[in-house]
Design an enzyme around this catalytic site. Structure first.
Site, PDB file in Angstrom:
ATOM      1  CG  LEU A  37      -1.880   1.203   1.341  1.00  0.00           C
ATOM      2  CD1 LEU A  37      -2.857   1.226   0.177  1.00  0.00           C
ATOM      3  CD2 LEU A  37      -2.621   1.152   2.674  1.00  0.00           C
ATOM      4  CG  ASP A  38      -0.618   4.713  -0.101  1.00  0.00           C
ATOM      5  OD1 ASP A  38      -1.166   4.673  -1.220  1.00  0.00           O
ATOM      6  OD2 ASP A  38      -1.223   5.019   0.945  1.00  0.00           O
ATOM      7  CD  GLU A  39       6.075   1.172   1.168  1.00  0.00           C
ATOM      8  OE1 GLU A  39       7.041   1.656   0.560  1.00  0.00           O
ATOM      9  OE2 GLU A  39       5.967   1.177   2.410  1.00  0.00           O
TER      10      GLU A  39
END
Length: 320
Positions: free
Chosen positions: A289-291
């Site tokens: 997530l969001d990486e």
């Protein structure tokens, strides 16, 4: 919308300093602009030439090249020579080498005459350089000549990201073919979004989600004939299985300056942390997530002592 504009032409990367060892260029962000010199306020030697798009010859067109390979000496020189040898002129170049990693990234924008450098020959020339430097990725785009990217936009209840994207597309600032809009929230027939989509012939698909069913199979059925997806405040996390099955790029517009404040309510997280800058990030979606790799970011000031009305409006805009 501005966060997506560059991706519609190519795959961008962040910029950092690269030494002169790359072949004579000692810069981290090379921007060359051209215009007639104006010496009315200072000497010509002090003026910075600025590119006036209207002054370009009708025979010239714009190209974008993105290059990723193991780092070594001479990459910039070879790429520049390739463009210059065909009469092309580099307008901007961004170079990025991650700290402690021997990986080289470059994104170049250039102008050229297609009569002197045919599109097929351009691919062959960049392929030779890719082979020479064992490139991981080499992408060249000529927006005026290449097919337009086909995309699908996914959105949830909030309209602001979707509205901005649609109006940017309508104004010609986002050169894509929007095949449809998918949302996990239903919208009434007389809403601004639905009237806009109907007027432009863009289908709207409501796929309601639950905690146990994210409707990913239904989404996959609708996005097969696309080049990439855009999540415009789509408040569902796409699974690793979905990303693998789709197999192409997915871009998320995150309302925070990654890599800080990941996950839900990033603006609230930033405000409570007392940061002075807030913003938004366009990044590639990965199973973490969001990486994913950052494409573009925009920022604005955040003041902890803003009046109550400003704070109320700010957080209202971030709610689902």
């Amino acid at each position: 919308m501005r966060l997506l504009t560059r991706f519609c032409s190519s795959f961008p990367q962040q910029t950092t300093s690269v030494g002169a060892r790359r072949g004579g260029i000692n810069t981290h962000n090379t921007n060359r602009h051209y215009n007639s010199l104006n010496a009315s306020s200072s000497s010509a030697a002090d003026q910075v030439p600025v590119l006036d798009p209207s002054s370009l010859s009708p025979s010239l067109t714009r190209g974008i090249h993105v290059f990723n390979c193991p780092d070594e000496v001479g990459i910039v020189a070879k790429l520049s020579e390739c463009i210059a040898s065909k009469g092309g002129n580099i307008l901007a170049a961004e170079i990025f080498v991650p700290h402690k990693k021997q990986t080289f990234y470059q994104r170049s924008e250039f102008i050229f005459n297609p009569a002197n450098w045919p599109r097929a020959q351009m691919d062959e020339d960049f392929l030779k350089i890719s082979t020479r430097f064992k490139a991981v990725r080499s992408v060249v785009r000529v927006p005026d000549l290449d097919p337009i990217h086909k995309i699908v936009v996914l959105a949830s209840k909030q309209d602001h990201c979707l509205v901005d994207l649609l109006h940017g597309w309508q104004d010609g600032k986002l050169p894509v073919d929007i095949k449809c809009v998918i949302s996990n929230h239903e919208r009434g027939p007389n809403t601004h979004i639905m009237r806009f989509l109907e007027r432009h012939g863009i289908p709207y698909h409501h796929l309601g989600t639950t905690k146990d069913d994210k409707r990913e199979e239904g989404i996959l059925n609708l996005v097969q004939d696309t080049d990439f997806l855009v999540l415009a405040r789509y408040m569902q996390v796409l699974s690793a299985n979905f990303l693998k099955a789709y197999g192409k790029d997915v871009i998320n517009i995150h309302h925070g300056l990654l890599p800080s404040f990941k996950g839900g309510n990033p603006s609230k997280q930033a405000f409570e942390a007392g940061v002075k800058l807030i913003g938004a990030t366009a990044h590639f979606v990965t199973k973490e997530l969001d990486e994913g790799p950052i494409i573009e970011q925009m920022r604005t000031l955040c003041h902890k002592h803003a009046c109550g009305t400003e704070i109320s409006i700010f957080f209202t805009c971030q709610q689902q």
